[in-house]
Design a protein around this motif. Structure first.
Motif, PDB file in Angstrom:
ATOM      1  N   ILE A   5       0.856  -1.179   0.000  1.00 37.31           N
ATOM      2  CA  ILE A   5       0.000   0.000   0.000  1.00 37.31           C
ATOM      3  C   ILE A   5       0.893   1.230   0.000  1.00 37.31           C
ATOM      4  O   ILE A   5       1.663   1.434   0.940  1.00 37.31           O
ATOM      5  N   HIS A  11      -6.181   6.645   5.588  1.00 38.41           N
ATOM      6  CA  HIS A  11      -6.895   5.812   4.623  1.00 38.41           C
ATOM      7  C   HIS A  11      -6.095   4.557   4.286  1.00 38.41           C
ATOM      8  O   HIS A  11      -6.684   3.491   4.069  1.00 38.41           O
ATOM      9  N   SER A  12      -4.790   4.662   4.251  1.00 34.98           N
ATOM     10  CA  SER A  12      -3.950   3.487   3.992  1.00 34.98           C
ATOM     11  C   SER A  12      -4.160   2.436   5.076  1.00 34.98           C
ATOM     12  O   SER A  12      -4.246   1.230   4.795  1.00 34.98           O
ATOM     13  N   LEU A  15      -7.462   0.717   4.481  1.00 35.76           N
ATOM     14  CA  LEU A  15      -7.321  -0.312   3.450  1.00 35.76           C
ATOM     15  C   LEU A  15      -6.669  -1.562   4.023  1.00 35.76           C
ATOM     16  O   LEU A  15      -7.090  -2.690   3.729  1.00 35.76           O
ATOM     17  N   SER A  50      -2.551   4.904  -2.350  1.00 36.99           N
ATOM     18  CA  SER A  50      -3.343   5.689  -1.410  1.00 36.99           C
ATOM     19  C   SER A  50      -2.553   6.913  -0.956  1.00 36.99           C
ATOM     20  O   SER A  50      -2.666   7.353   0.184  1.00 36.99           O
ATOM     21  N   ASN A  53      -3.485  12.788  -3.849  1.00 35.75           N
ATOM     22  CA  ASN A  53      -4.067  12.566  -5.172  1.00 35.75           C
ATOM     23  C   ASN A  53      -3.251  13.118  -6.335  1.00 35.75           C
ATOM     24  O   ASN A  53      -3.347  12.625  -7.447  1.00 35.75           O
ATOM     25  N   HIS A  56      -0.857  10.296  -7.861  1.00 31.53           N
ATOM     26  CA  HIS A  56      -1.368   9.024  -8.372  1.00 31.53           C
ATOM     27  C   HIS A  56      -0.786   8.656  -9.727  1.00 31.53           C
ATOM     28  O   HIS A  56      -0.373   7.516  -9.955  1.00 31.53           O
ATOM     29  N   CYS A  72      -6.028   1.892  -7.503  1.00 32.60           N
ATOM     30  CA  CYS A  72      -5.707   3.306  -7.305  1.00 32.60           C
ATOM     31  C   CYS A  72      -6.920   4.054  -6.758  1.00 32.60           C
ATOM     32  O   CYS A  72      -8.007   3.999  -7.332  1.00 32.60           O
ATOM     33  N   GLU A  73      -6.723   4.741  -5.652  1.00 30.75           N
ATOM     34  CA  GLU A  73      -7.797   5.567  -5.113  1.00 30.75           C
ATOM     35  C   GLU A  73      -8.127   6.686  -6.096  1.00 30.75           C
ATOM     36  O   GLU A  73      -7.290   7.125  -6.875  1.00 30.75           O
ATOM     37  N   ASN A  96     -10.721   3.212  -7.734  1.00 31.68           N
ATOM     38  CA  ASN A  96     -11.689   2.946  -6.677  1.00 31.68           C
ATOM     39  C   ASN A  96     -12.748   4.038  -6.550  1.00 31.68           C
ATOM     40  O   ASN A  96     -12.628   4.965  -5.759  1.00 31.68           O
TER      41      ASN A  96
END
Length: 304
Positions: A5, A11-12, A15, A50, A53, A56, A72-73, A96
């Motif tokens: 990850i 958020h990581s 997950l 994660s 943004n 990414h 990928c978020e 995601n």
């Protein structure tokens, strides 16, 4: 299977917990501040992105060279230039947009297919919370900078836009109005008008209002409601009083989450399960999901 990850914050960790609940225990949270990428890339089979943004696209390009599956978020990218570089379909790349996997989305799809309550004609989505009034959030990334994907539109509104496009076969037109009720930089409120081929809709997302989470979908013979993770259906249309005047049809609860947090946590879990099943089967992520993800992202960039 070994999972990496990319990201190490809240958020990581979320997950990681979901993956562990699904039976995956060999998980590494990559911290770009201290960990060495070159010594990491060959040790893992699957990569979850994660990170912030605006990073990414860079990670996608690095991992694409390895030929491995990528979760990928959202958003896929934060500019049209970057988005163009990943628009070409990669059968191992998954974005995601997990509102596609909410219980509400599943129920709407079922009713569209079985036509028990007719055809959909209108959808209204409201998601509000009072974050912008909390002193501890005054300098939060949600309200500062120039990246619209860090705002309430890019964090919350994007999910509803994507869900509508996903459920109703694409978006024909959209208009976004952003407001700064308490924030000075990024908008804290967005009002969105949206049209598909047969369904029109409105979305309100705000960090400057009392907590409220509701979706209403009107069909020709019934109405689906979701509020705080509780879903009900009111039908039939032809419901009358003793004088044969139309009255509201009786509503029946068909699904109930313990909380709105559980409701959205379940959608994330279902999205991860969907992705991991494709990894297990060594199968391609559906092309239509890739196209929808790219289109949703283009809308946000183009309309702001």
């Amino acid at each position: 299977m070994r999972v990496c990850i990319i990201g190490y914050k809240n958020h990581s960790k979320r997950l990681e917990l979901i993956l562990q609940s699904l039976g995956y225990i060999d998980i590494f949270l990559f911290n770009h501040n201290v960990d060495n990428w070159e010594t990491t890339i060959n040790d893992y089979d699957i990569f979850f992105i994660s990170s912030p943004n605006n990073t990414h696209v860079g990670w996608i390009h690095k991992i694409n060279k390895l030929g491995k599956y990528i979760f990928c978020e959202k958003p896929p990218a934060t500019s049209l230039i970057d988005l163009e570089t990943i628009s070409l379909y990669n059968p191992k790349l998954y974005f995601n947009f997990n509102y596609r996997f909410t219980k509400l989305a599943n129920i709407i799809k079922e009713f569209i297919d079985n036509k028990e309550i007719g055809e959909p004609v209108y959808i209204n989505c409201i998601s509000c919370t009072g974050l912008s009034f909390k002193e501890s959030f005054k300098d939060n990334w949600r309200f500062n900078g120039d990246n619209i994907f860090s705002s309430v539109l890019g964090n919350v509104g994007i999910h509803y836009i994507d869900m509508i496009g996903f459920l109703f076969n694409g978006i024909d037109s959209i208009k976004i109005n952003n407001s700064h009720i308490t924030s000075k930089s990024l908008p804290d409120t967005s009002k969105i008008t949206i049209n598909t081929q047969n369904v029109s809709g409105d979305i309100l997302v705000s960090y400057a209002a009392p907590f409220h989470n509701e979706v209403k979908v009107i069909f020709t013979n019934g109405i689906i409601y979701m509020q705080d993770g509780v879903i009900s259906v009111a039908t039939p249309r032809d419901t009358f009083d003793s004088n044969q005047r139309f009255i509201s049809p009786t509503s029946k609860i068909i699904y109930k989450s313990k909380s709105i947090k559980e409701y959205f946590d379940n959608s994330l879990k279902e999205s991860i399960k969907f992705f991991m099943q494709h990894v297990k089967d060594n199968s391609s992520i559906p092309l239509e999901l890739h196209k929808q993800s790219i289109k949703t992202t283009q809308i946000i960039i183009n309309e702001t």
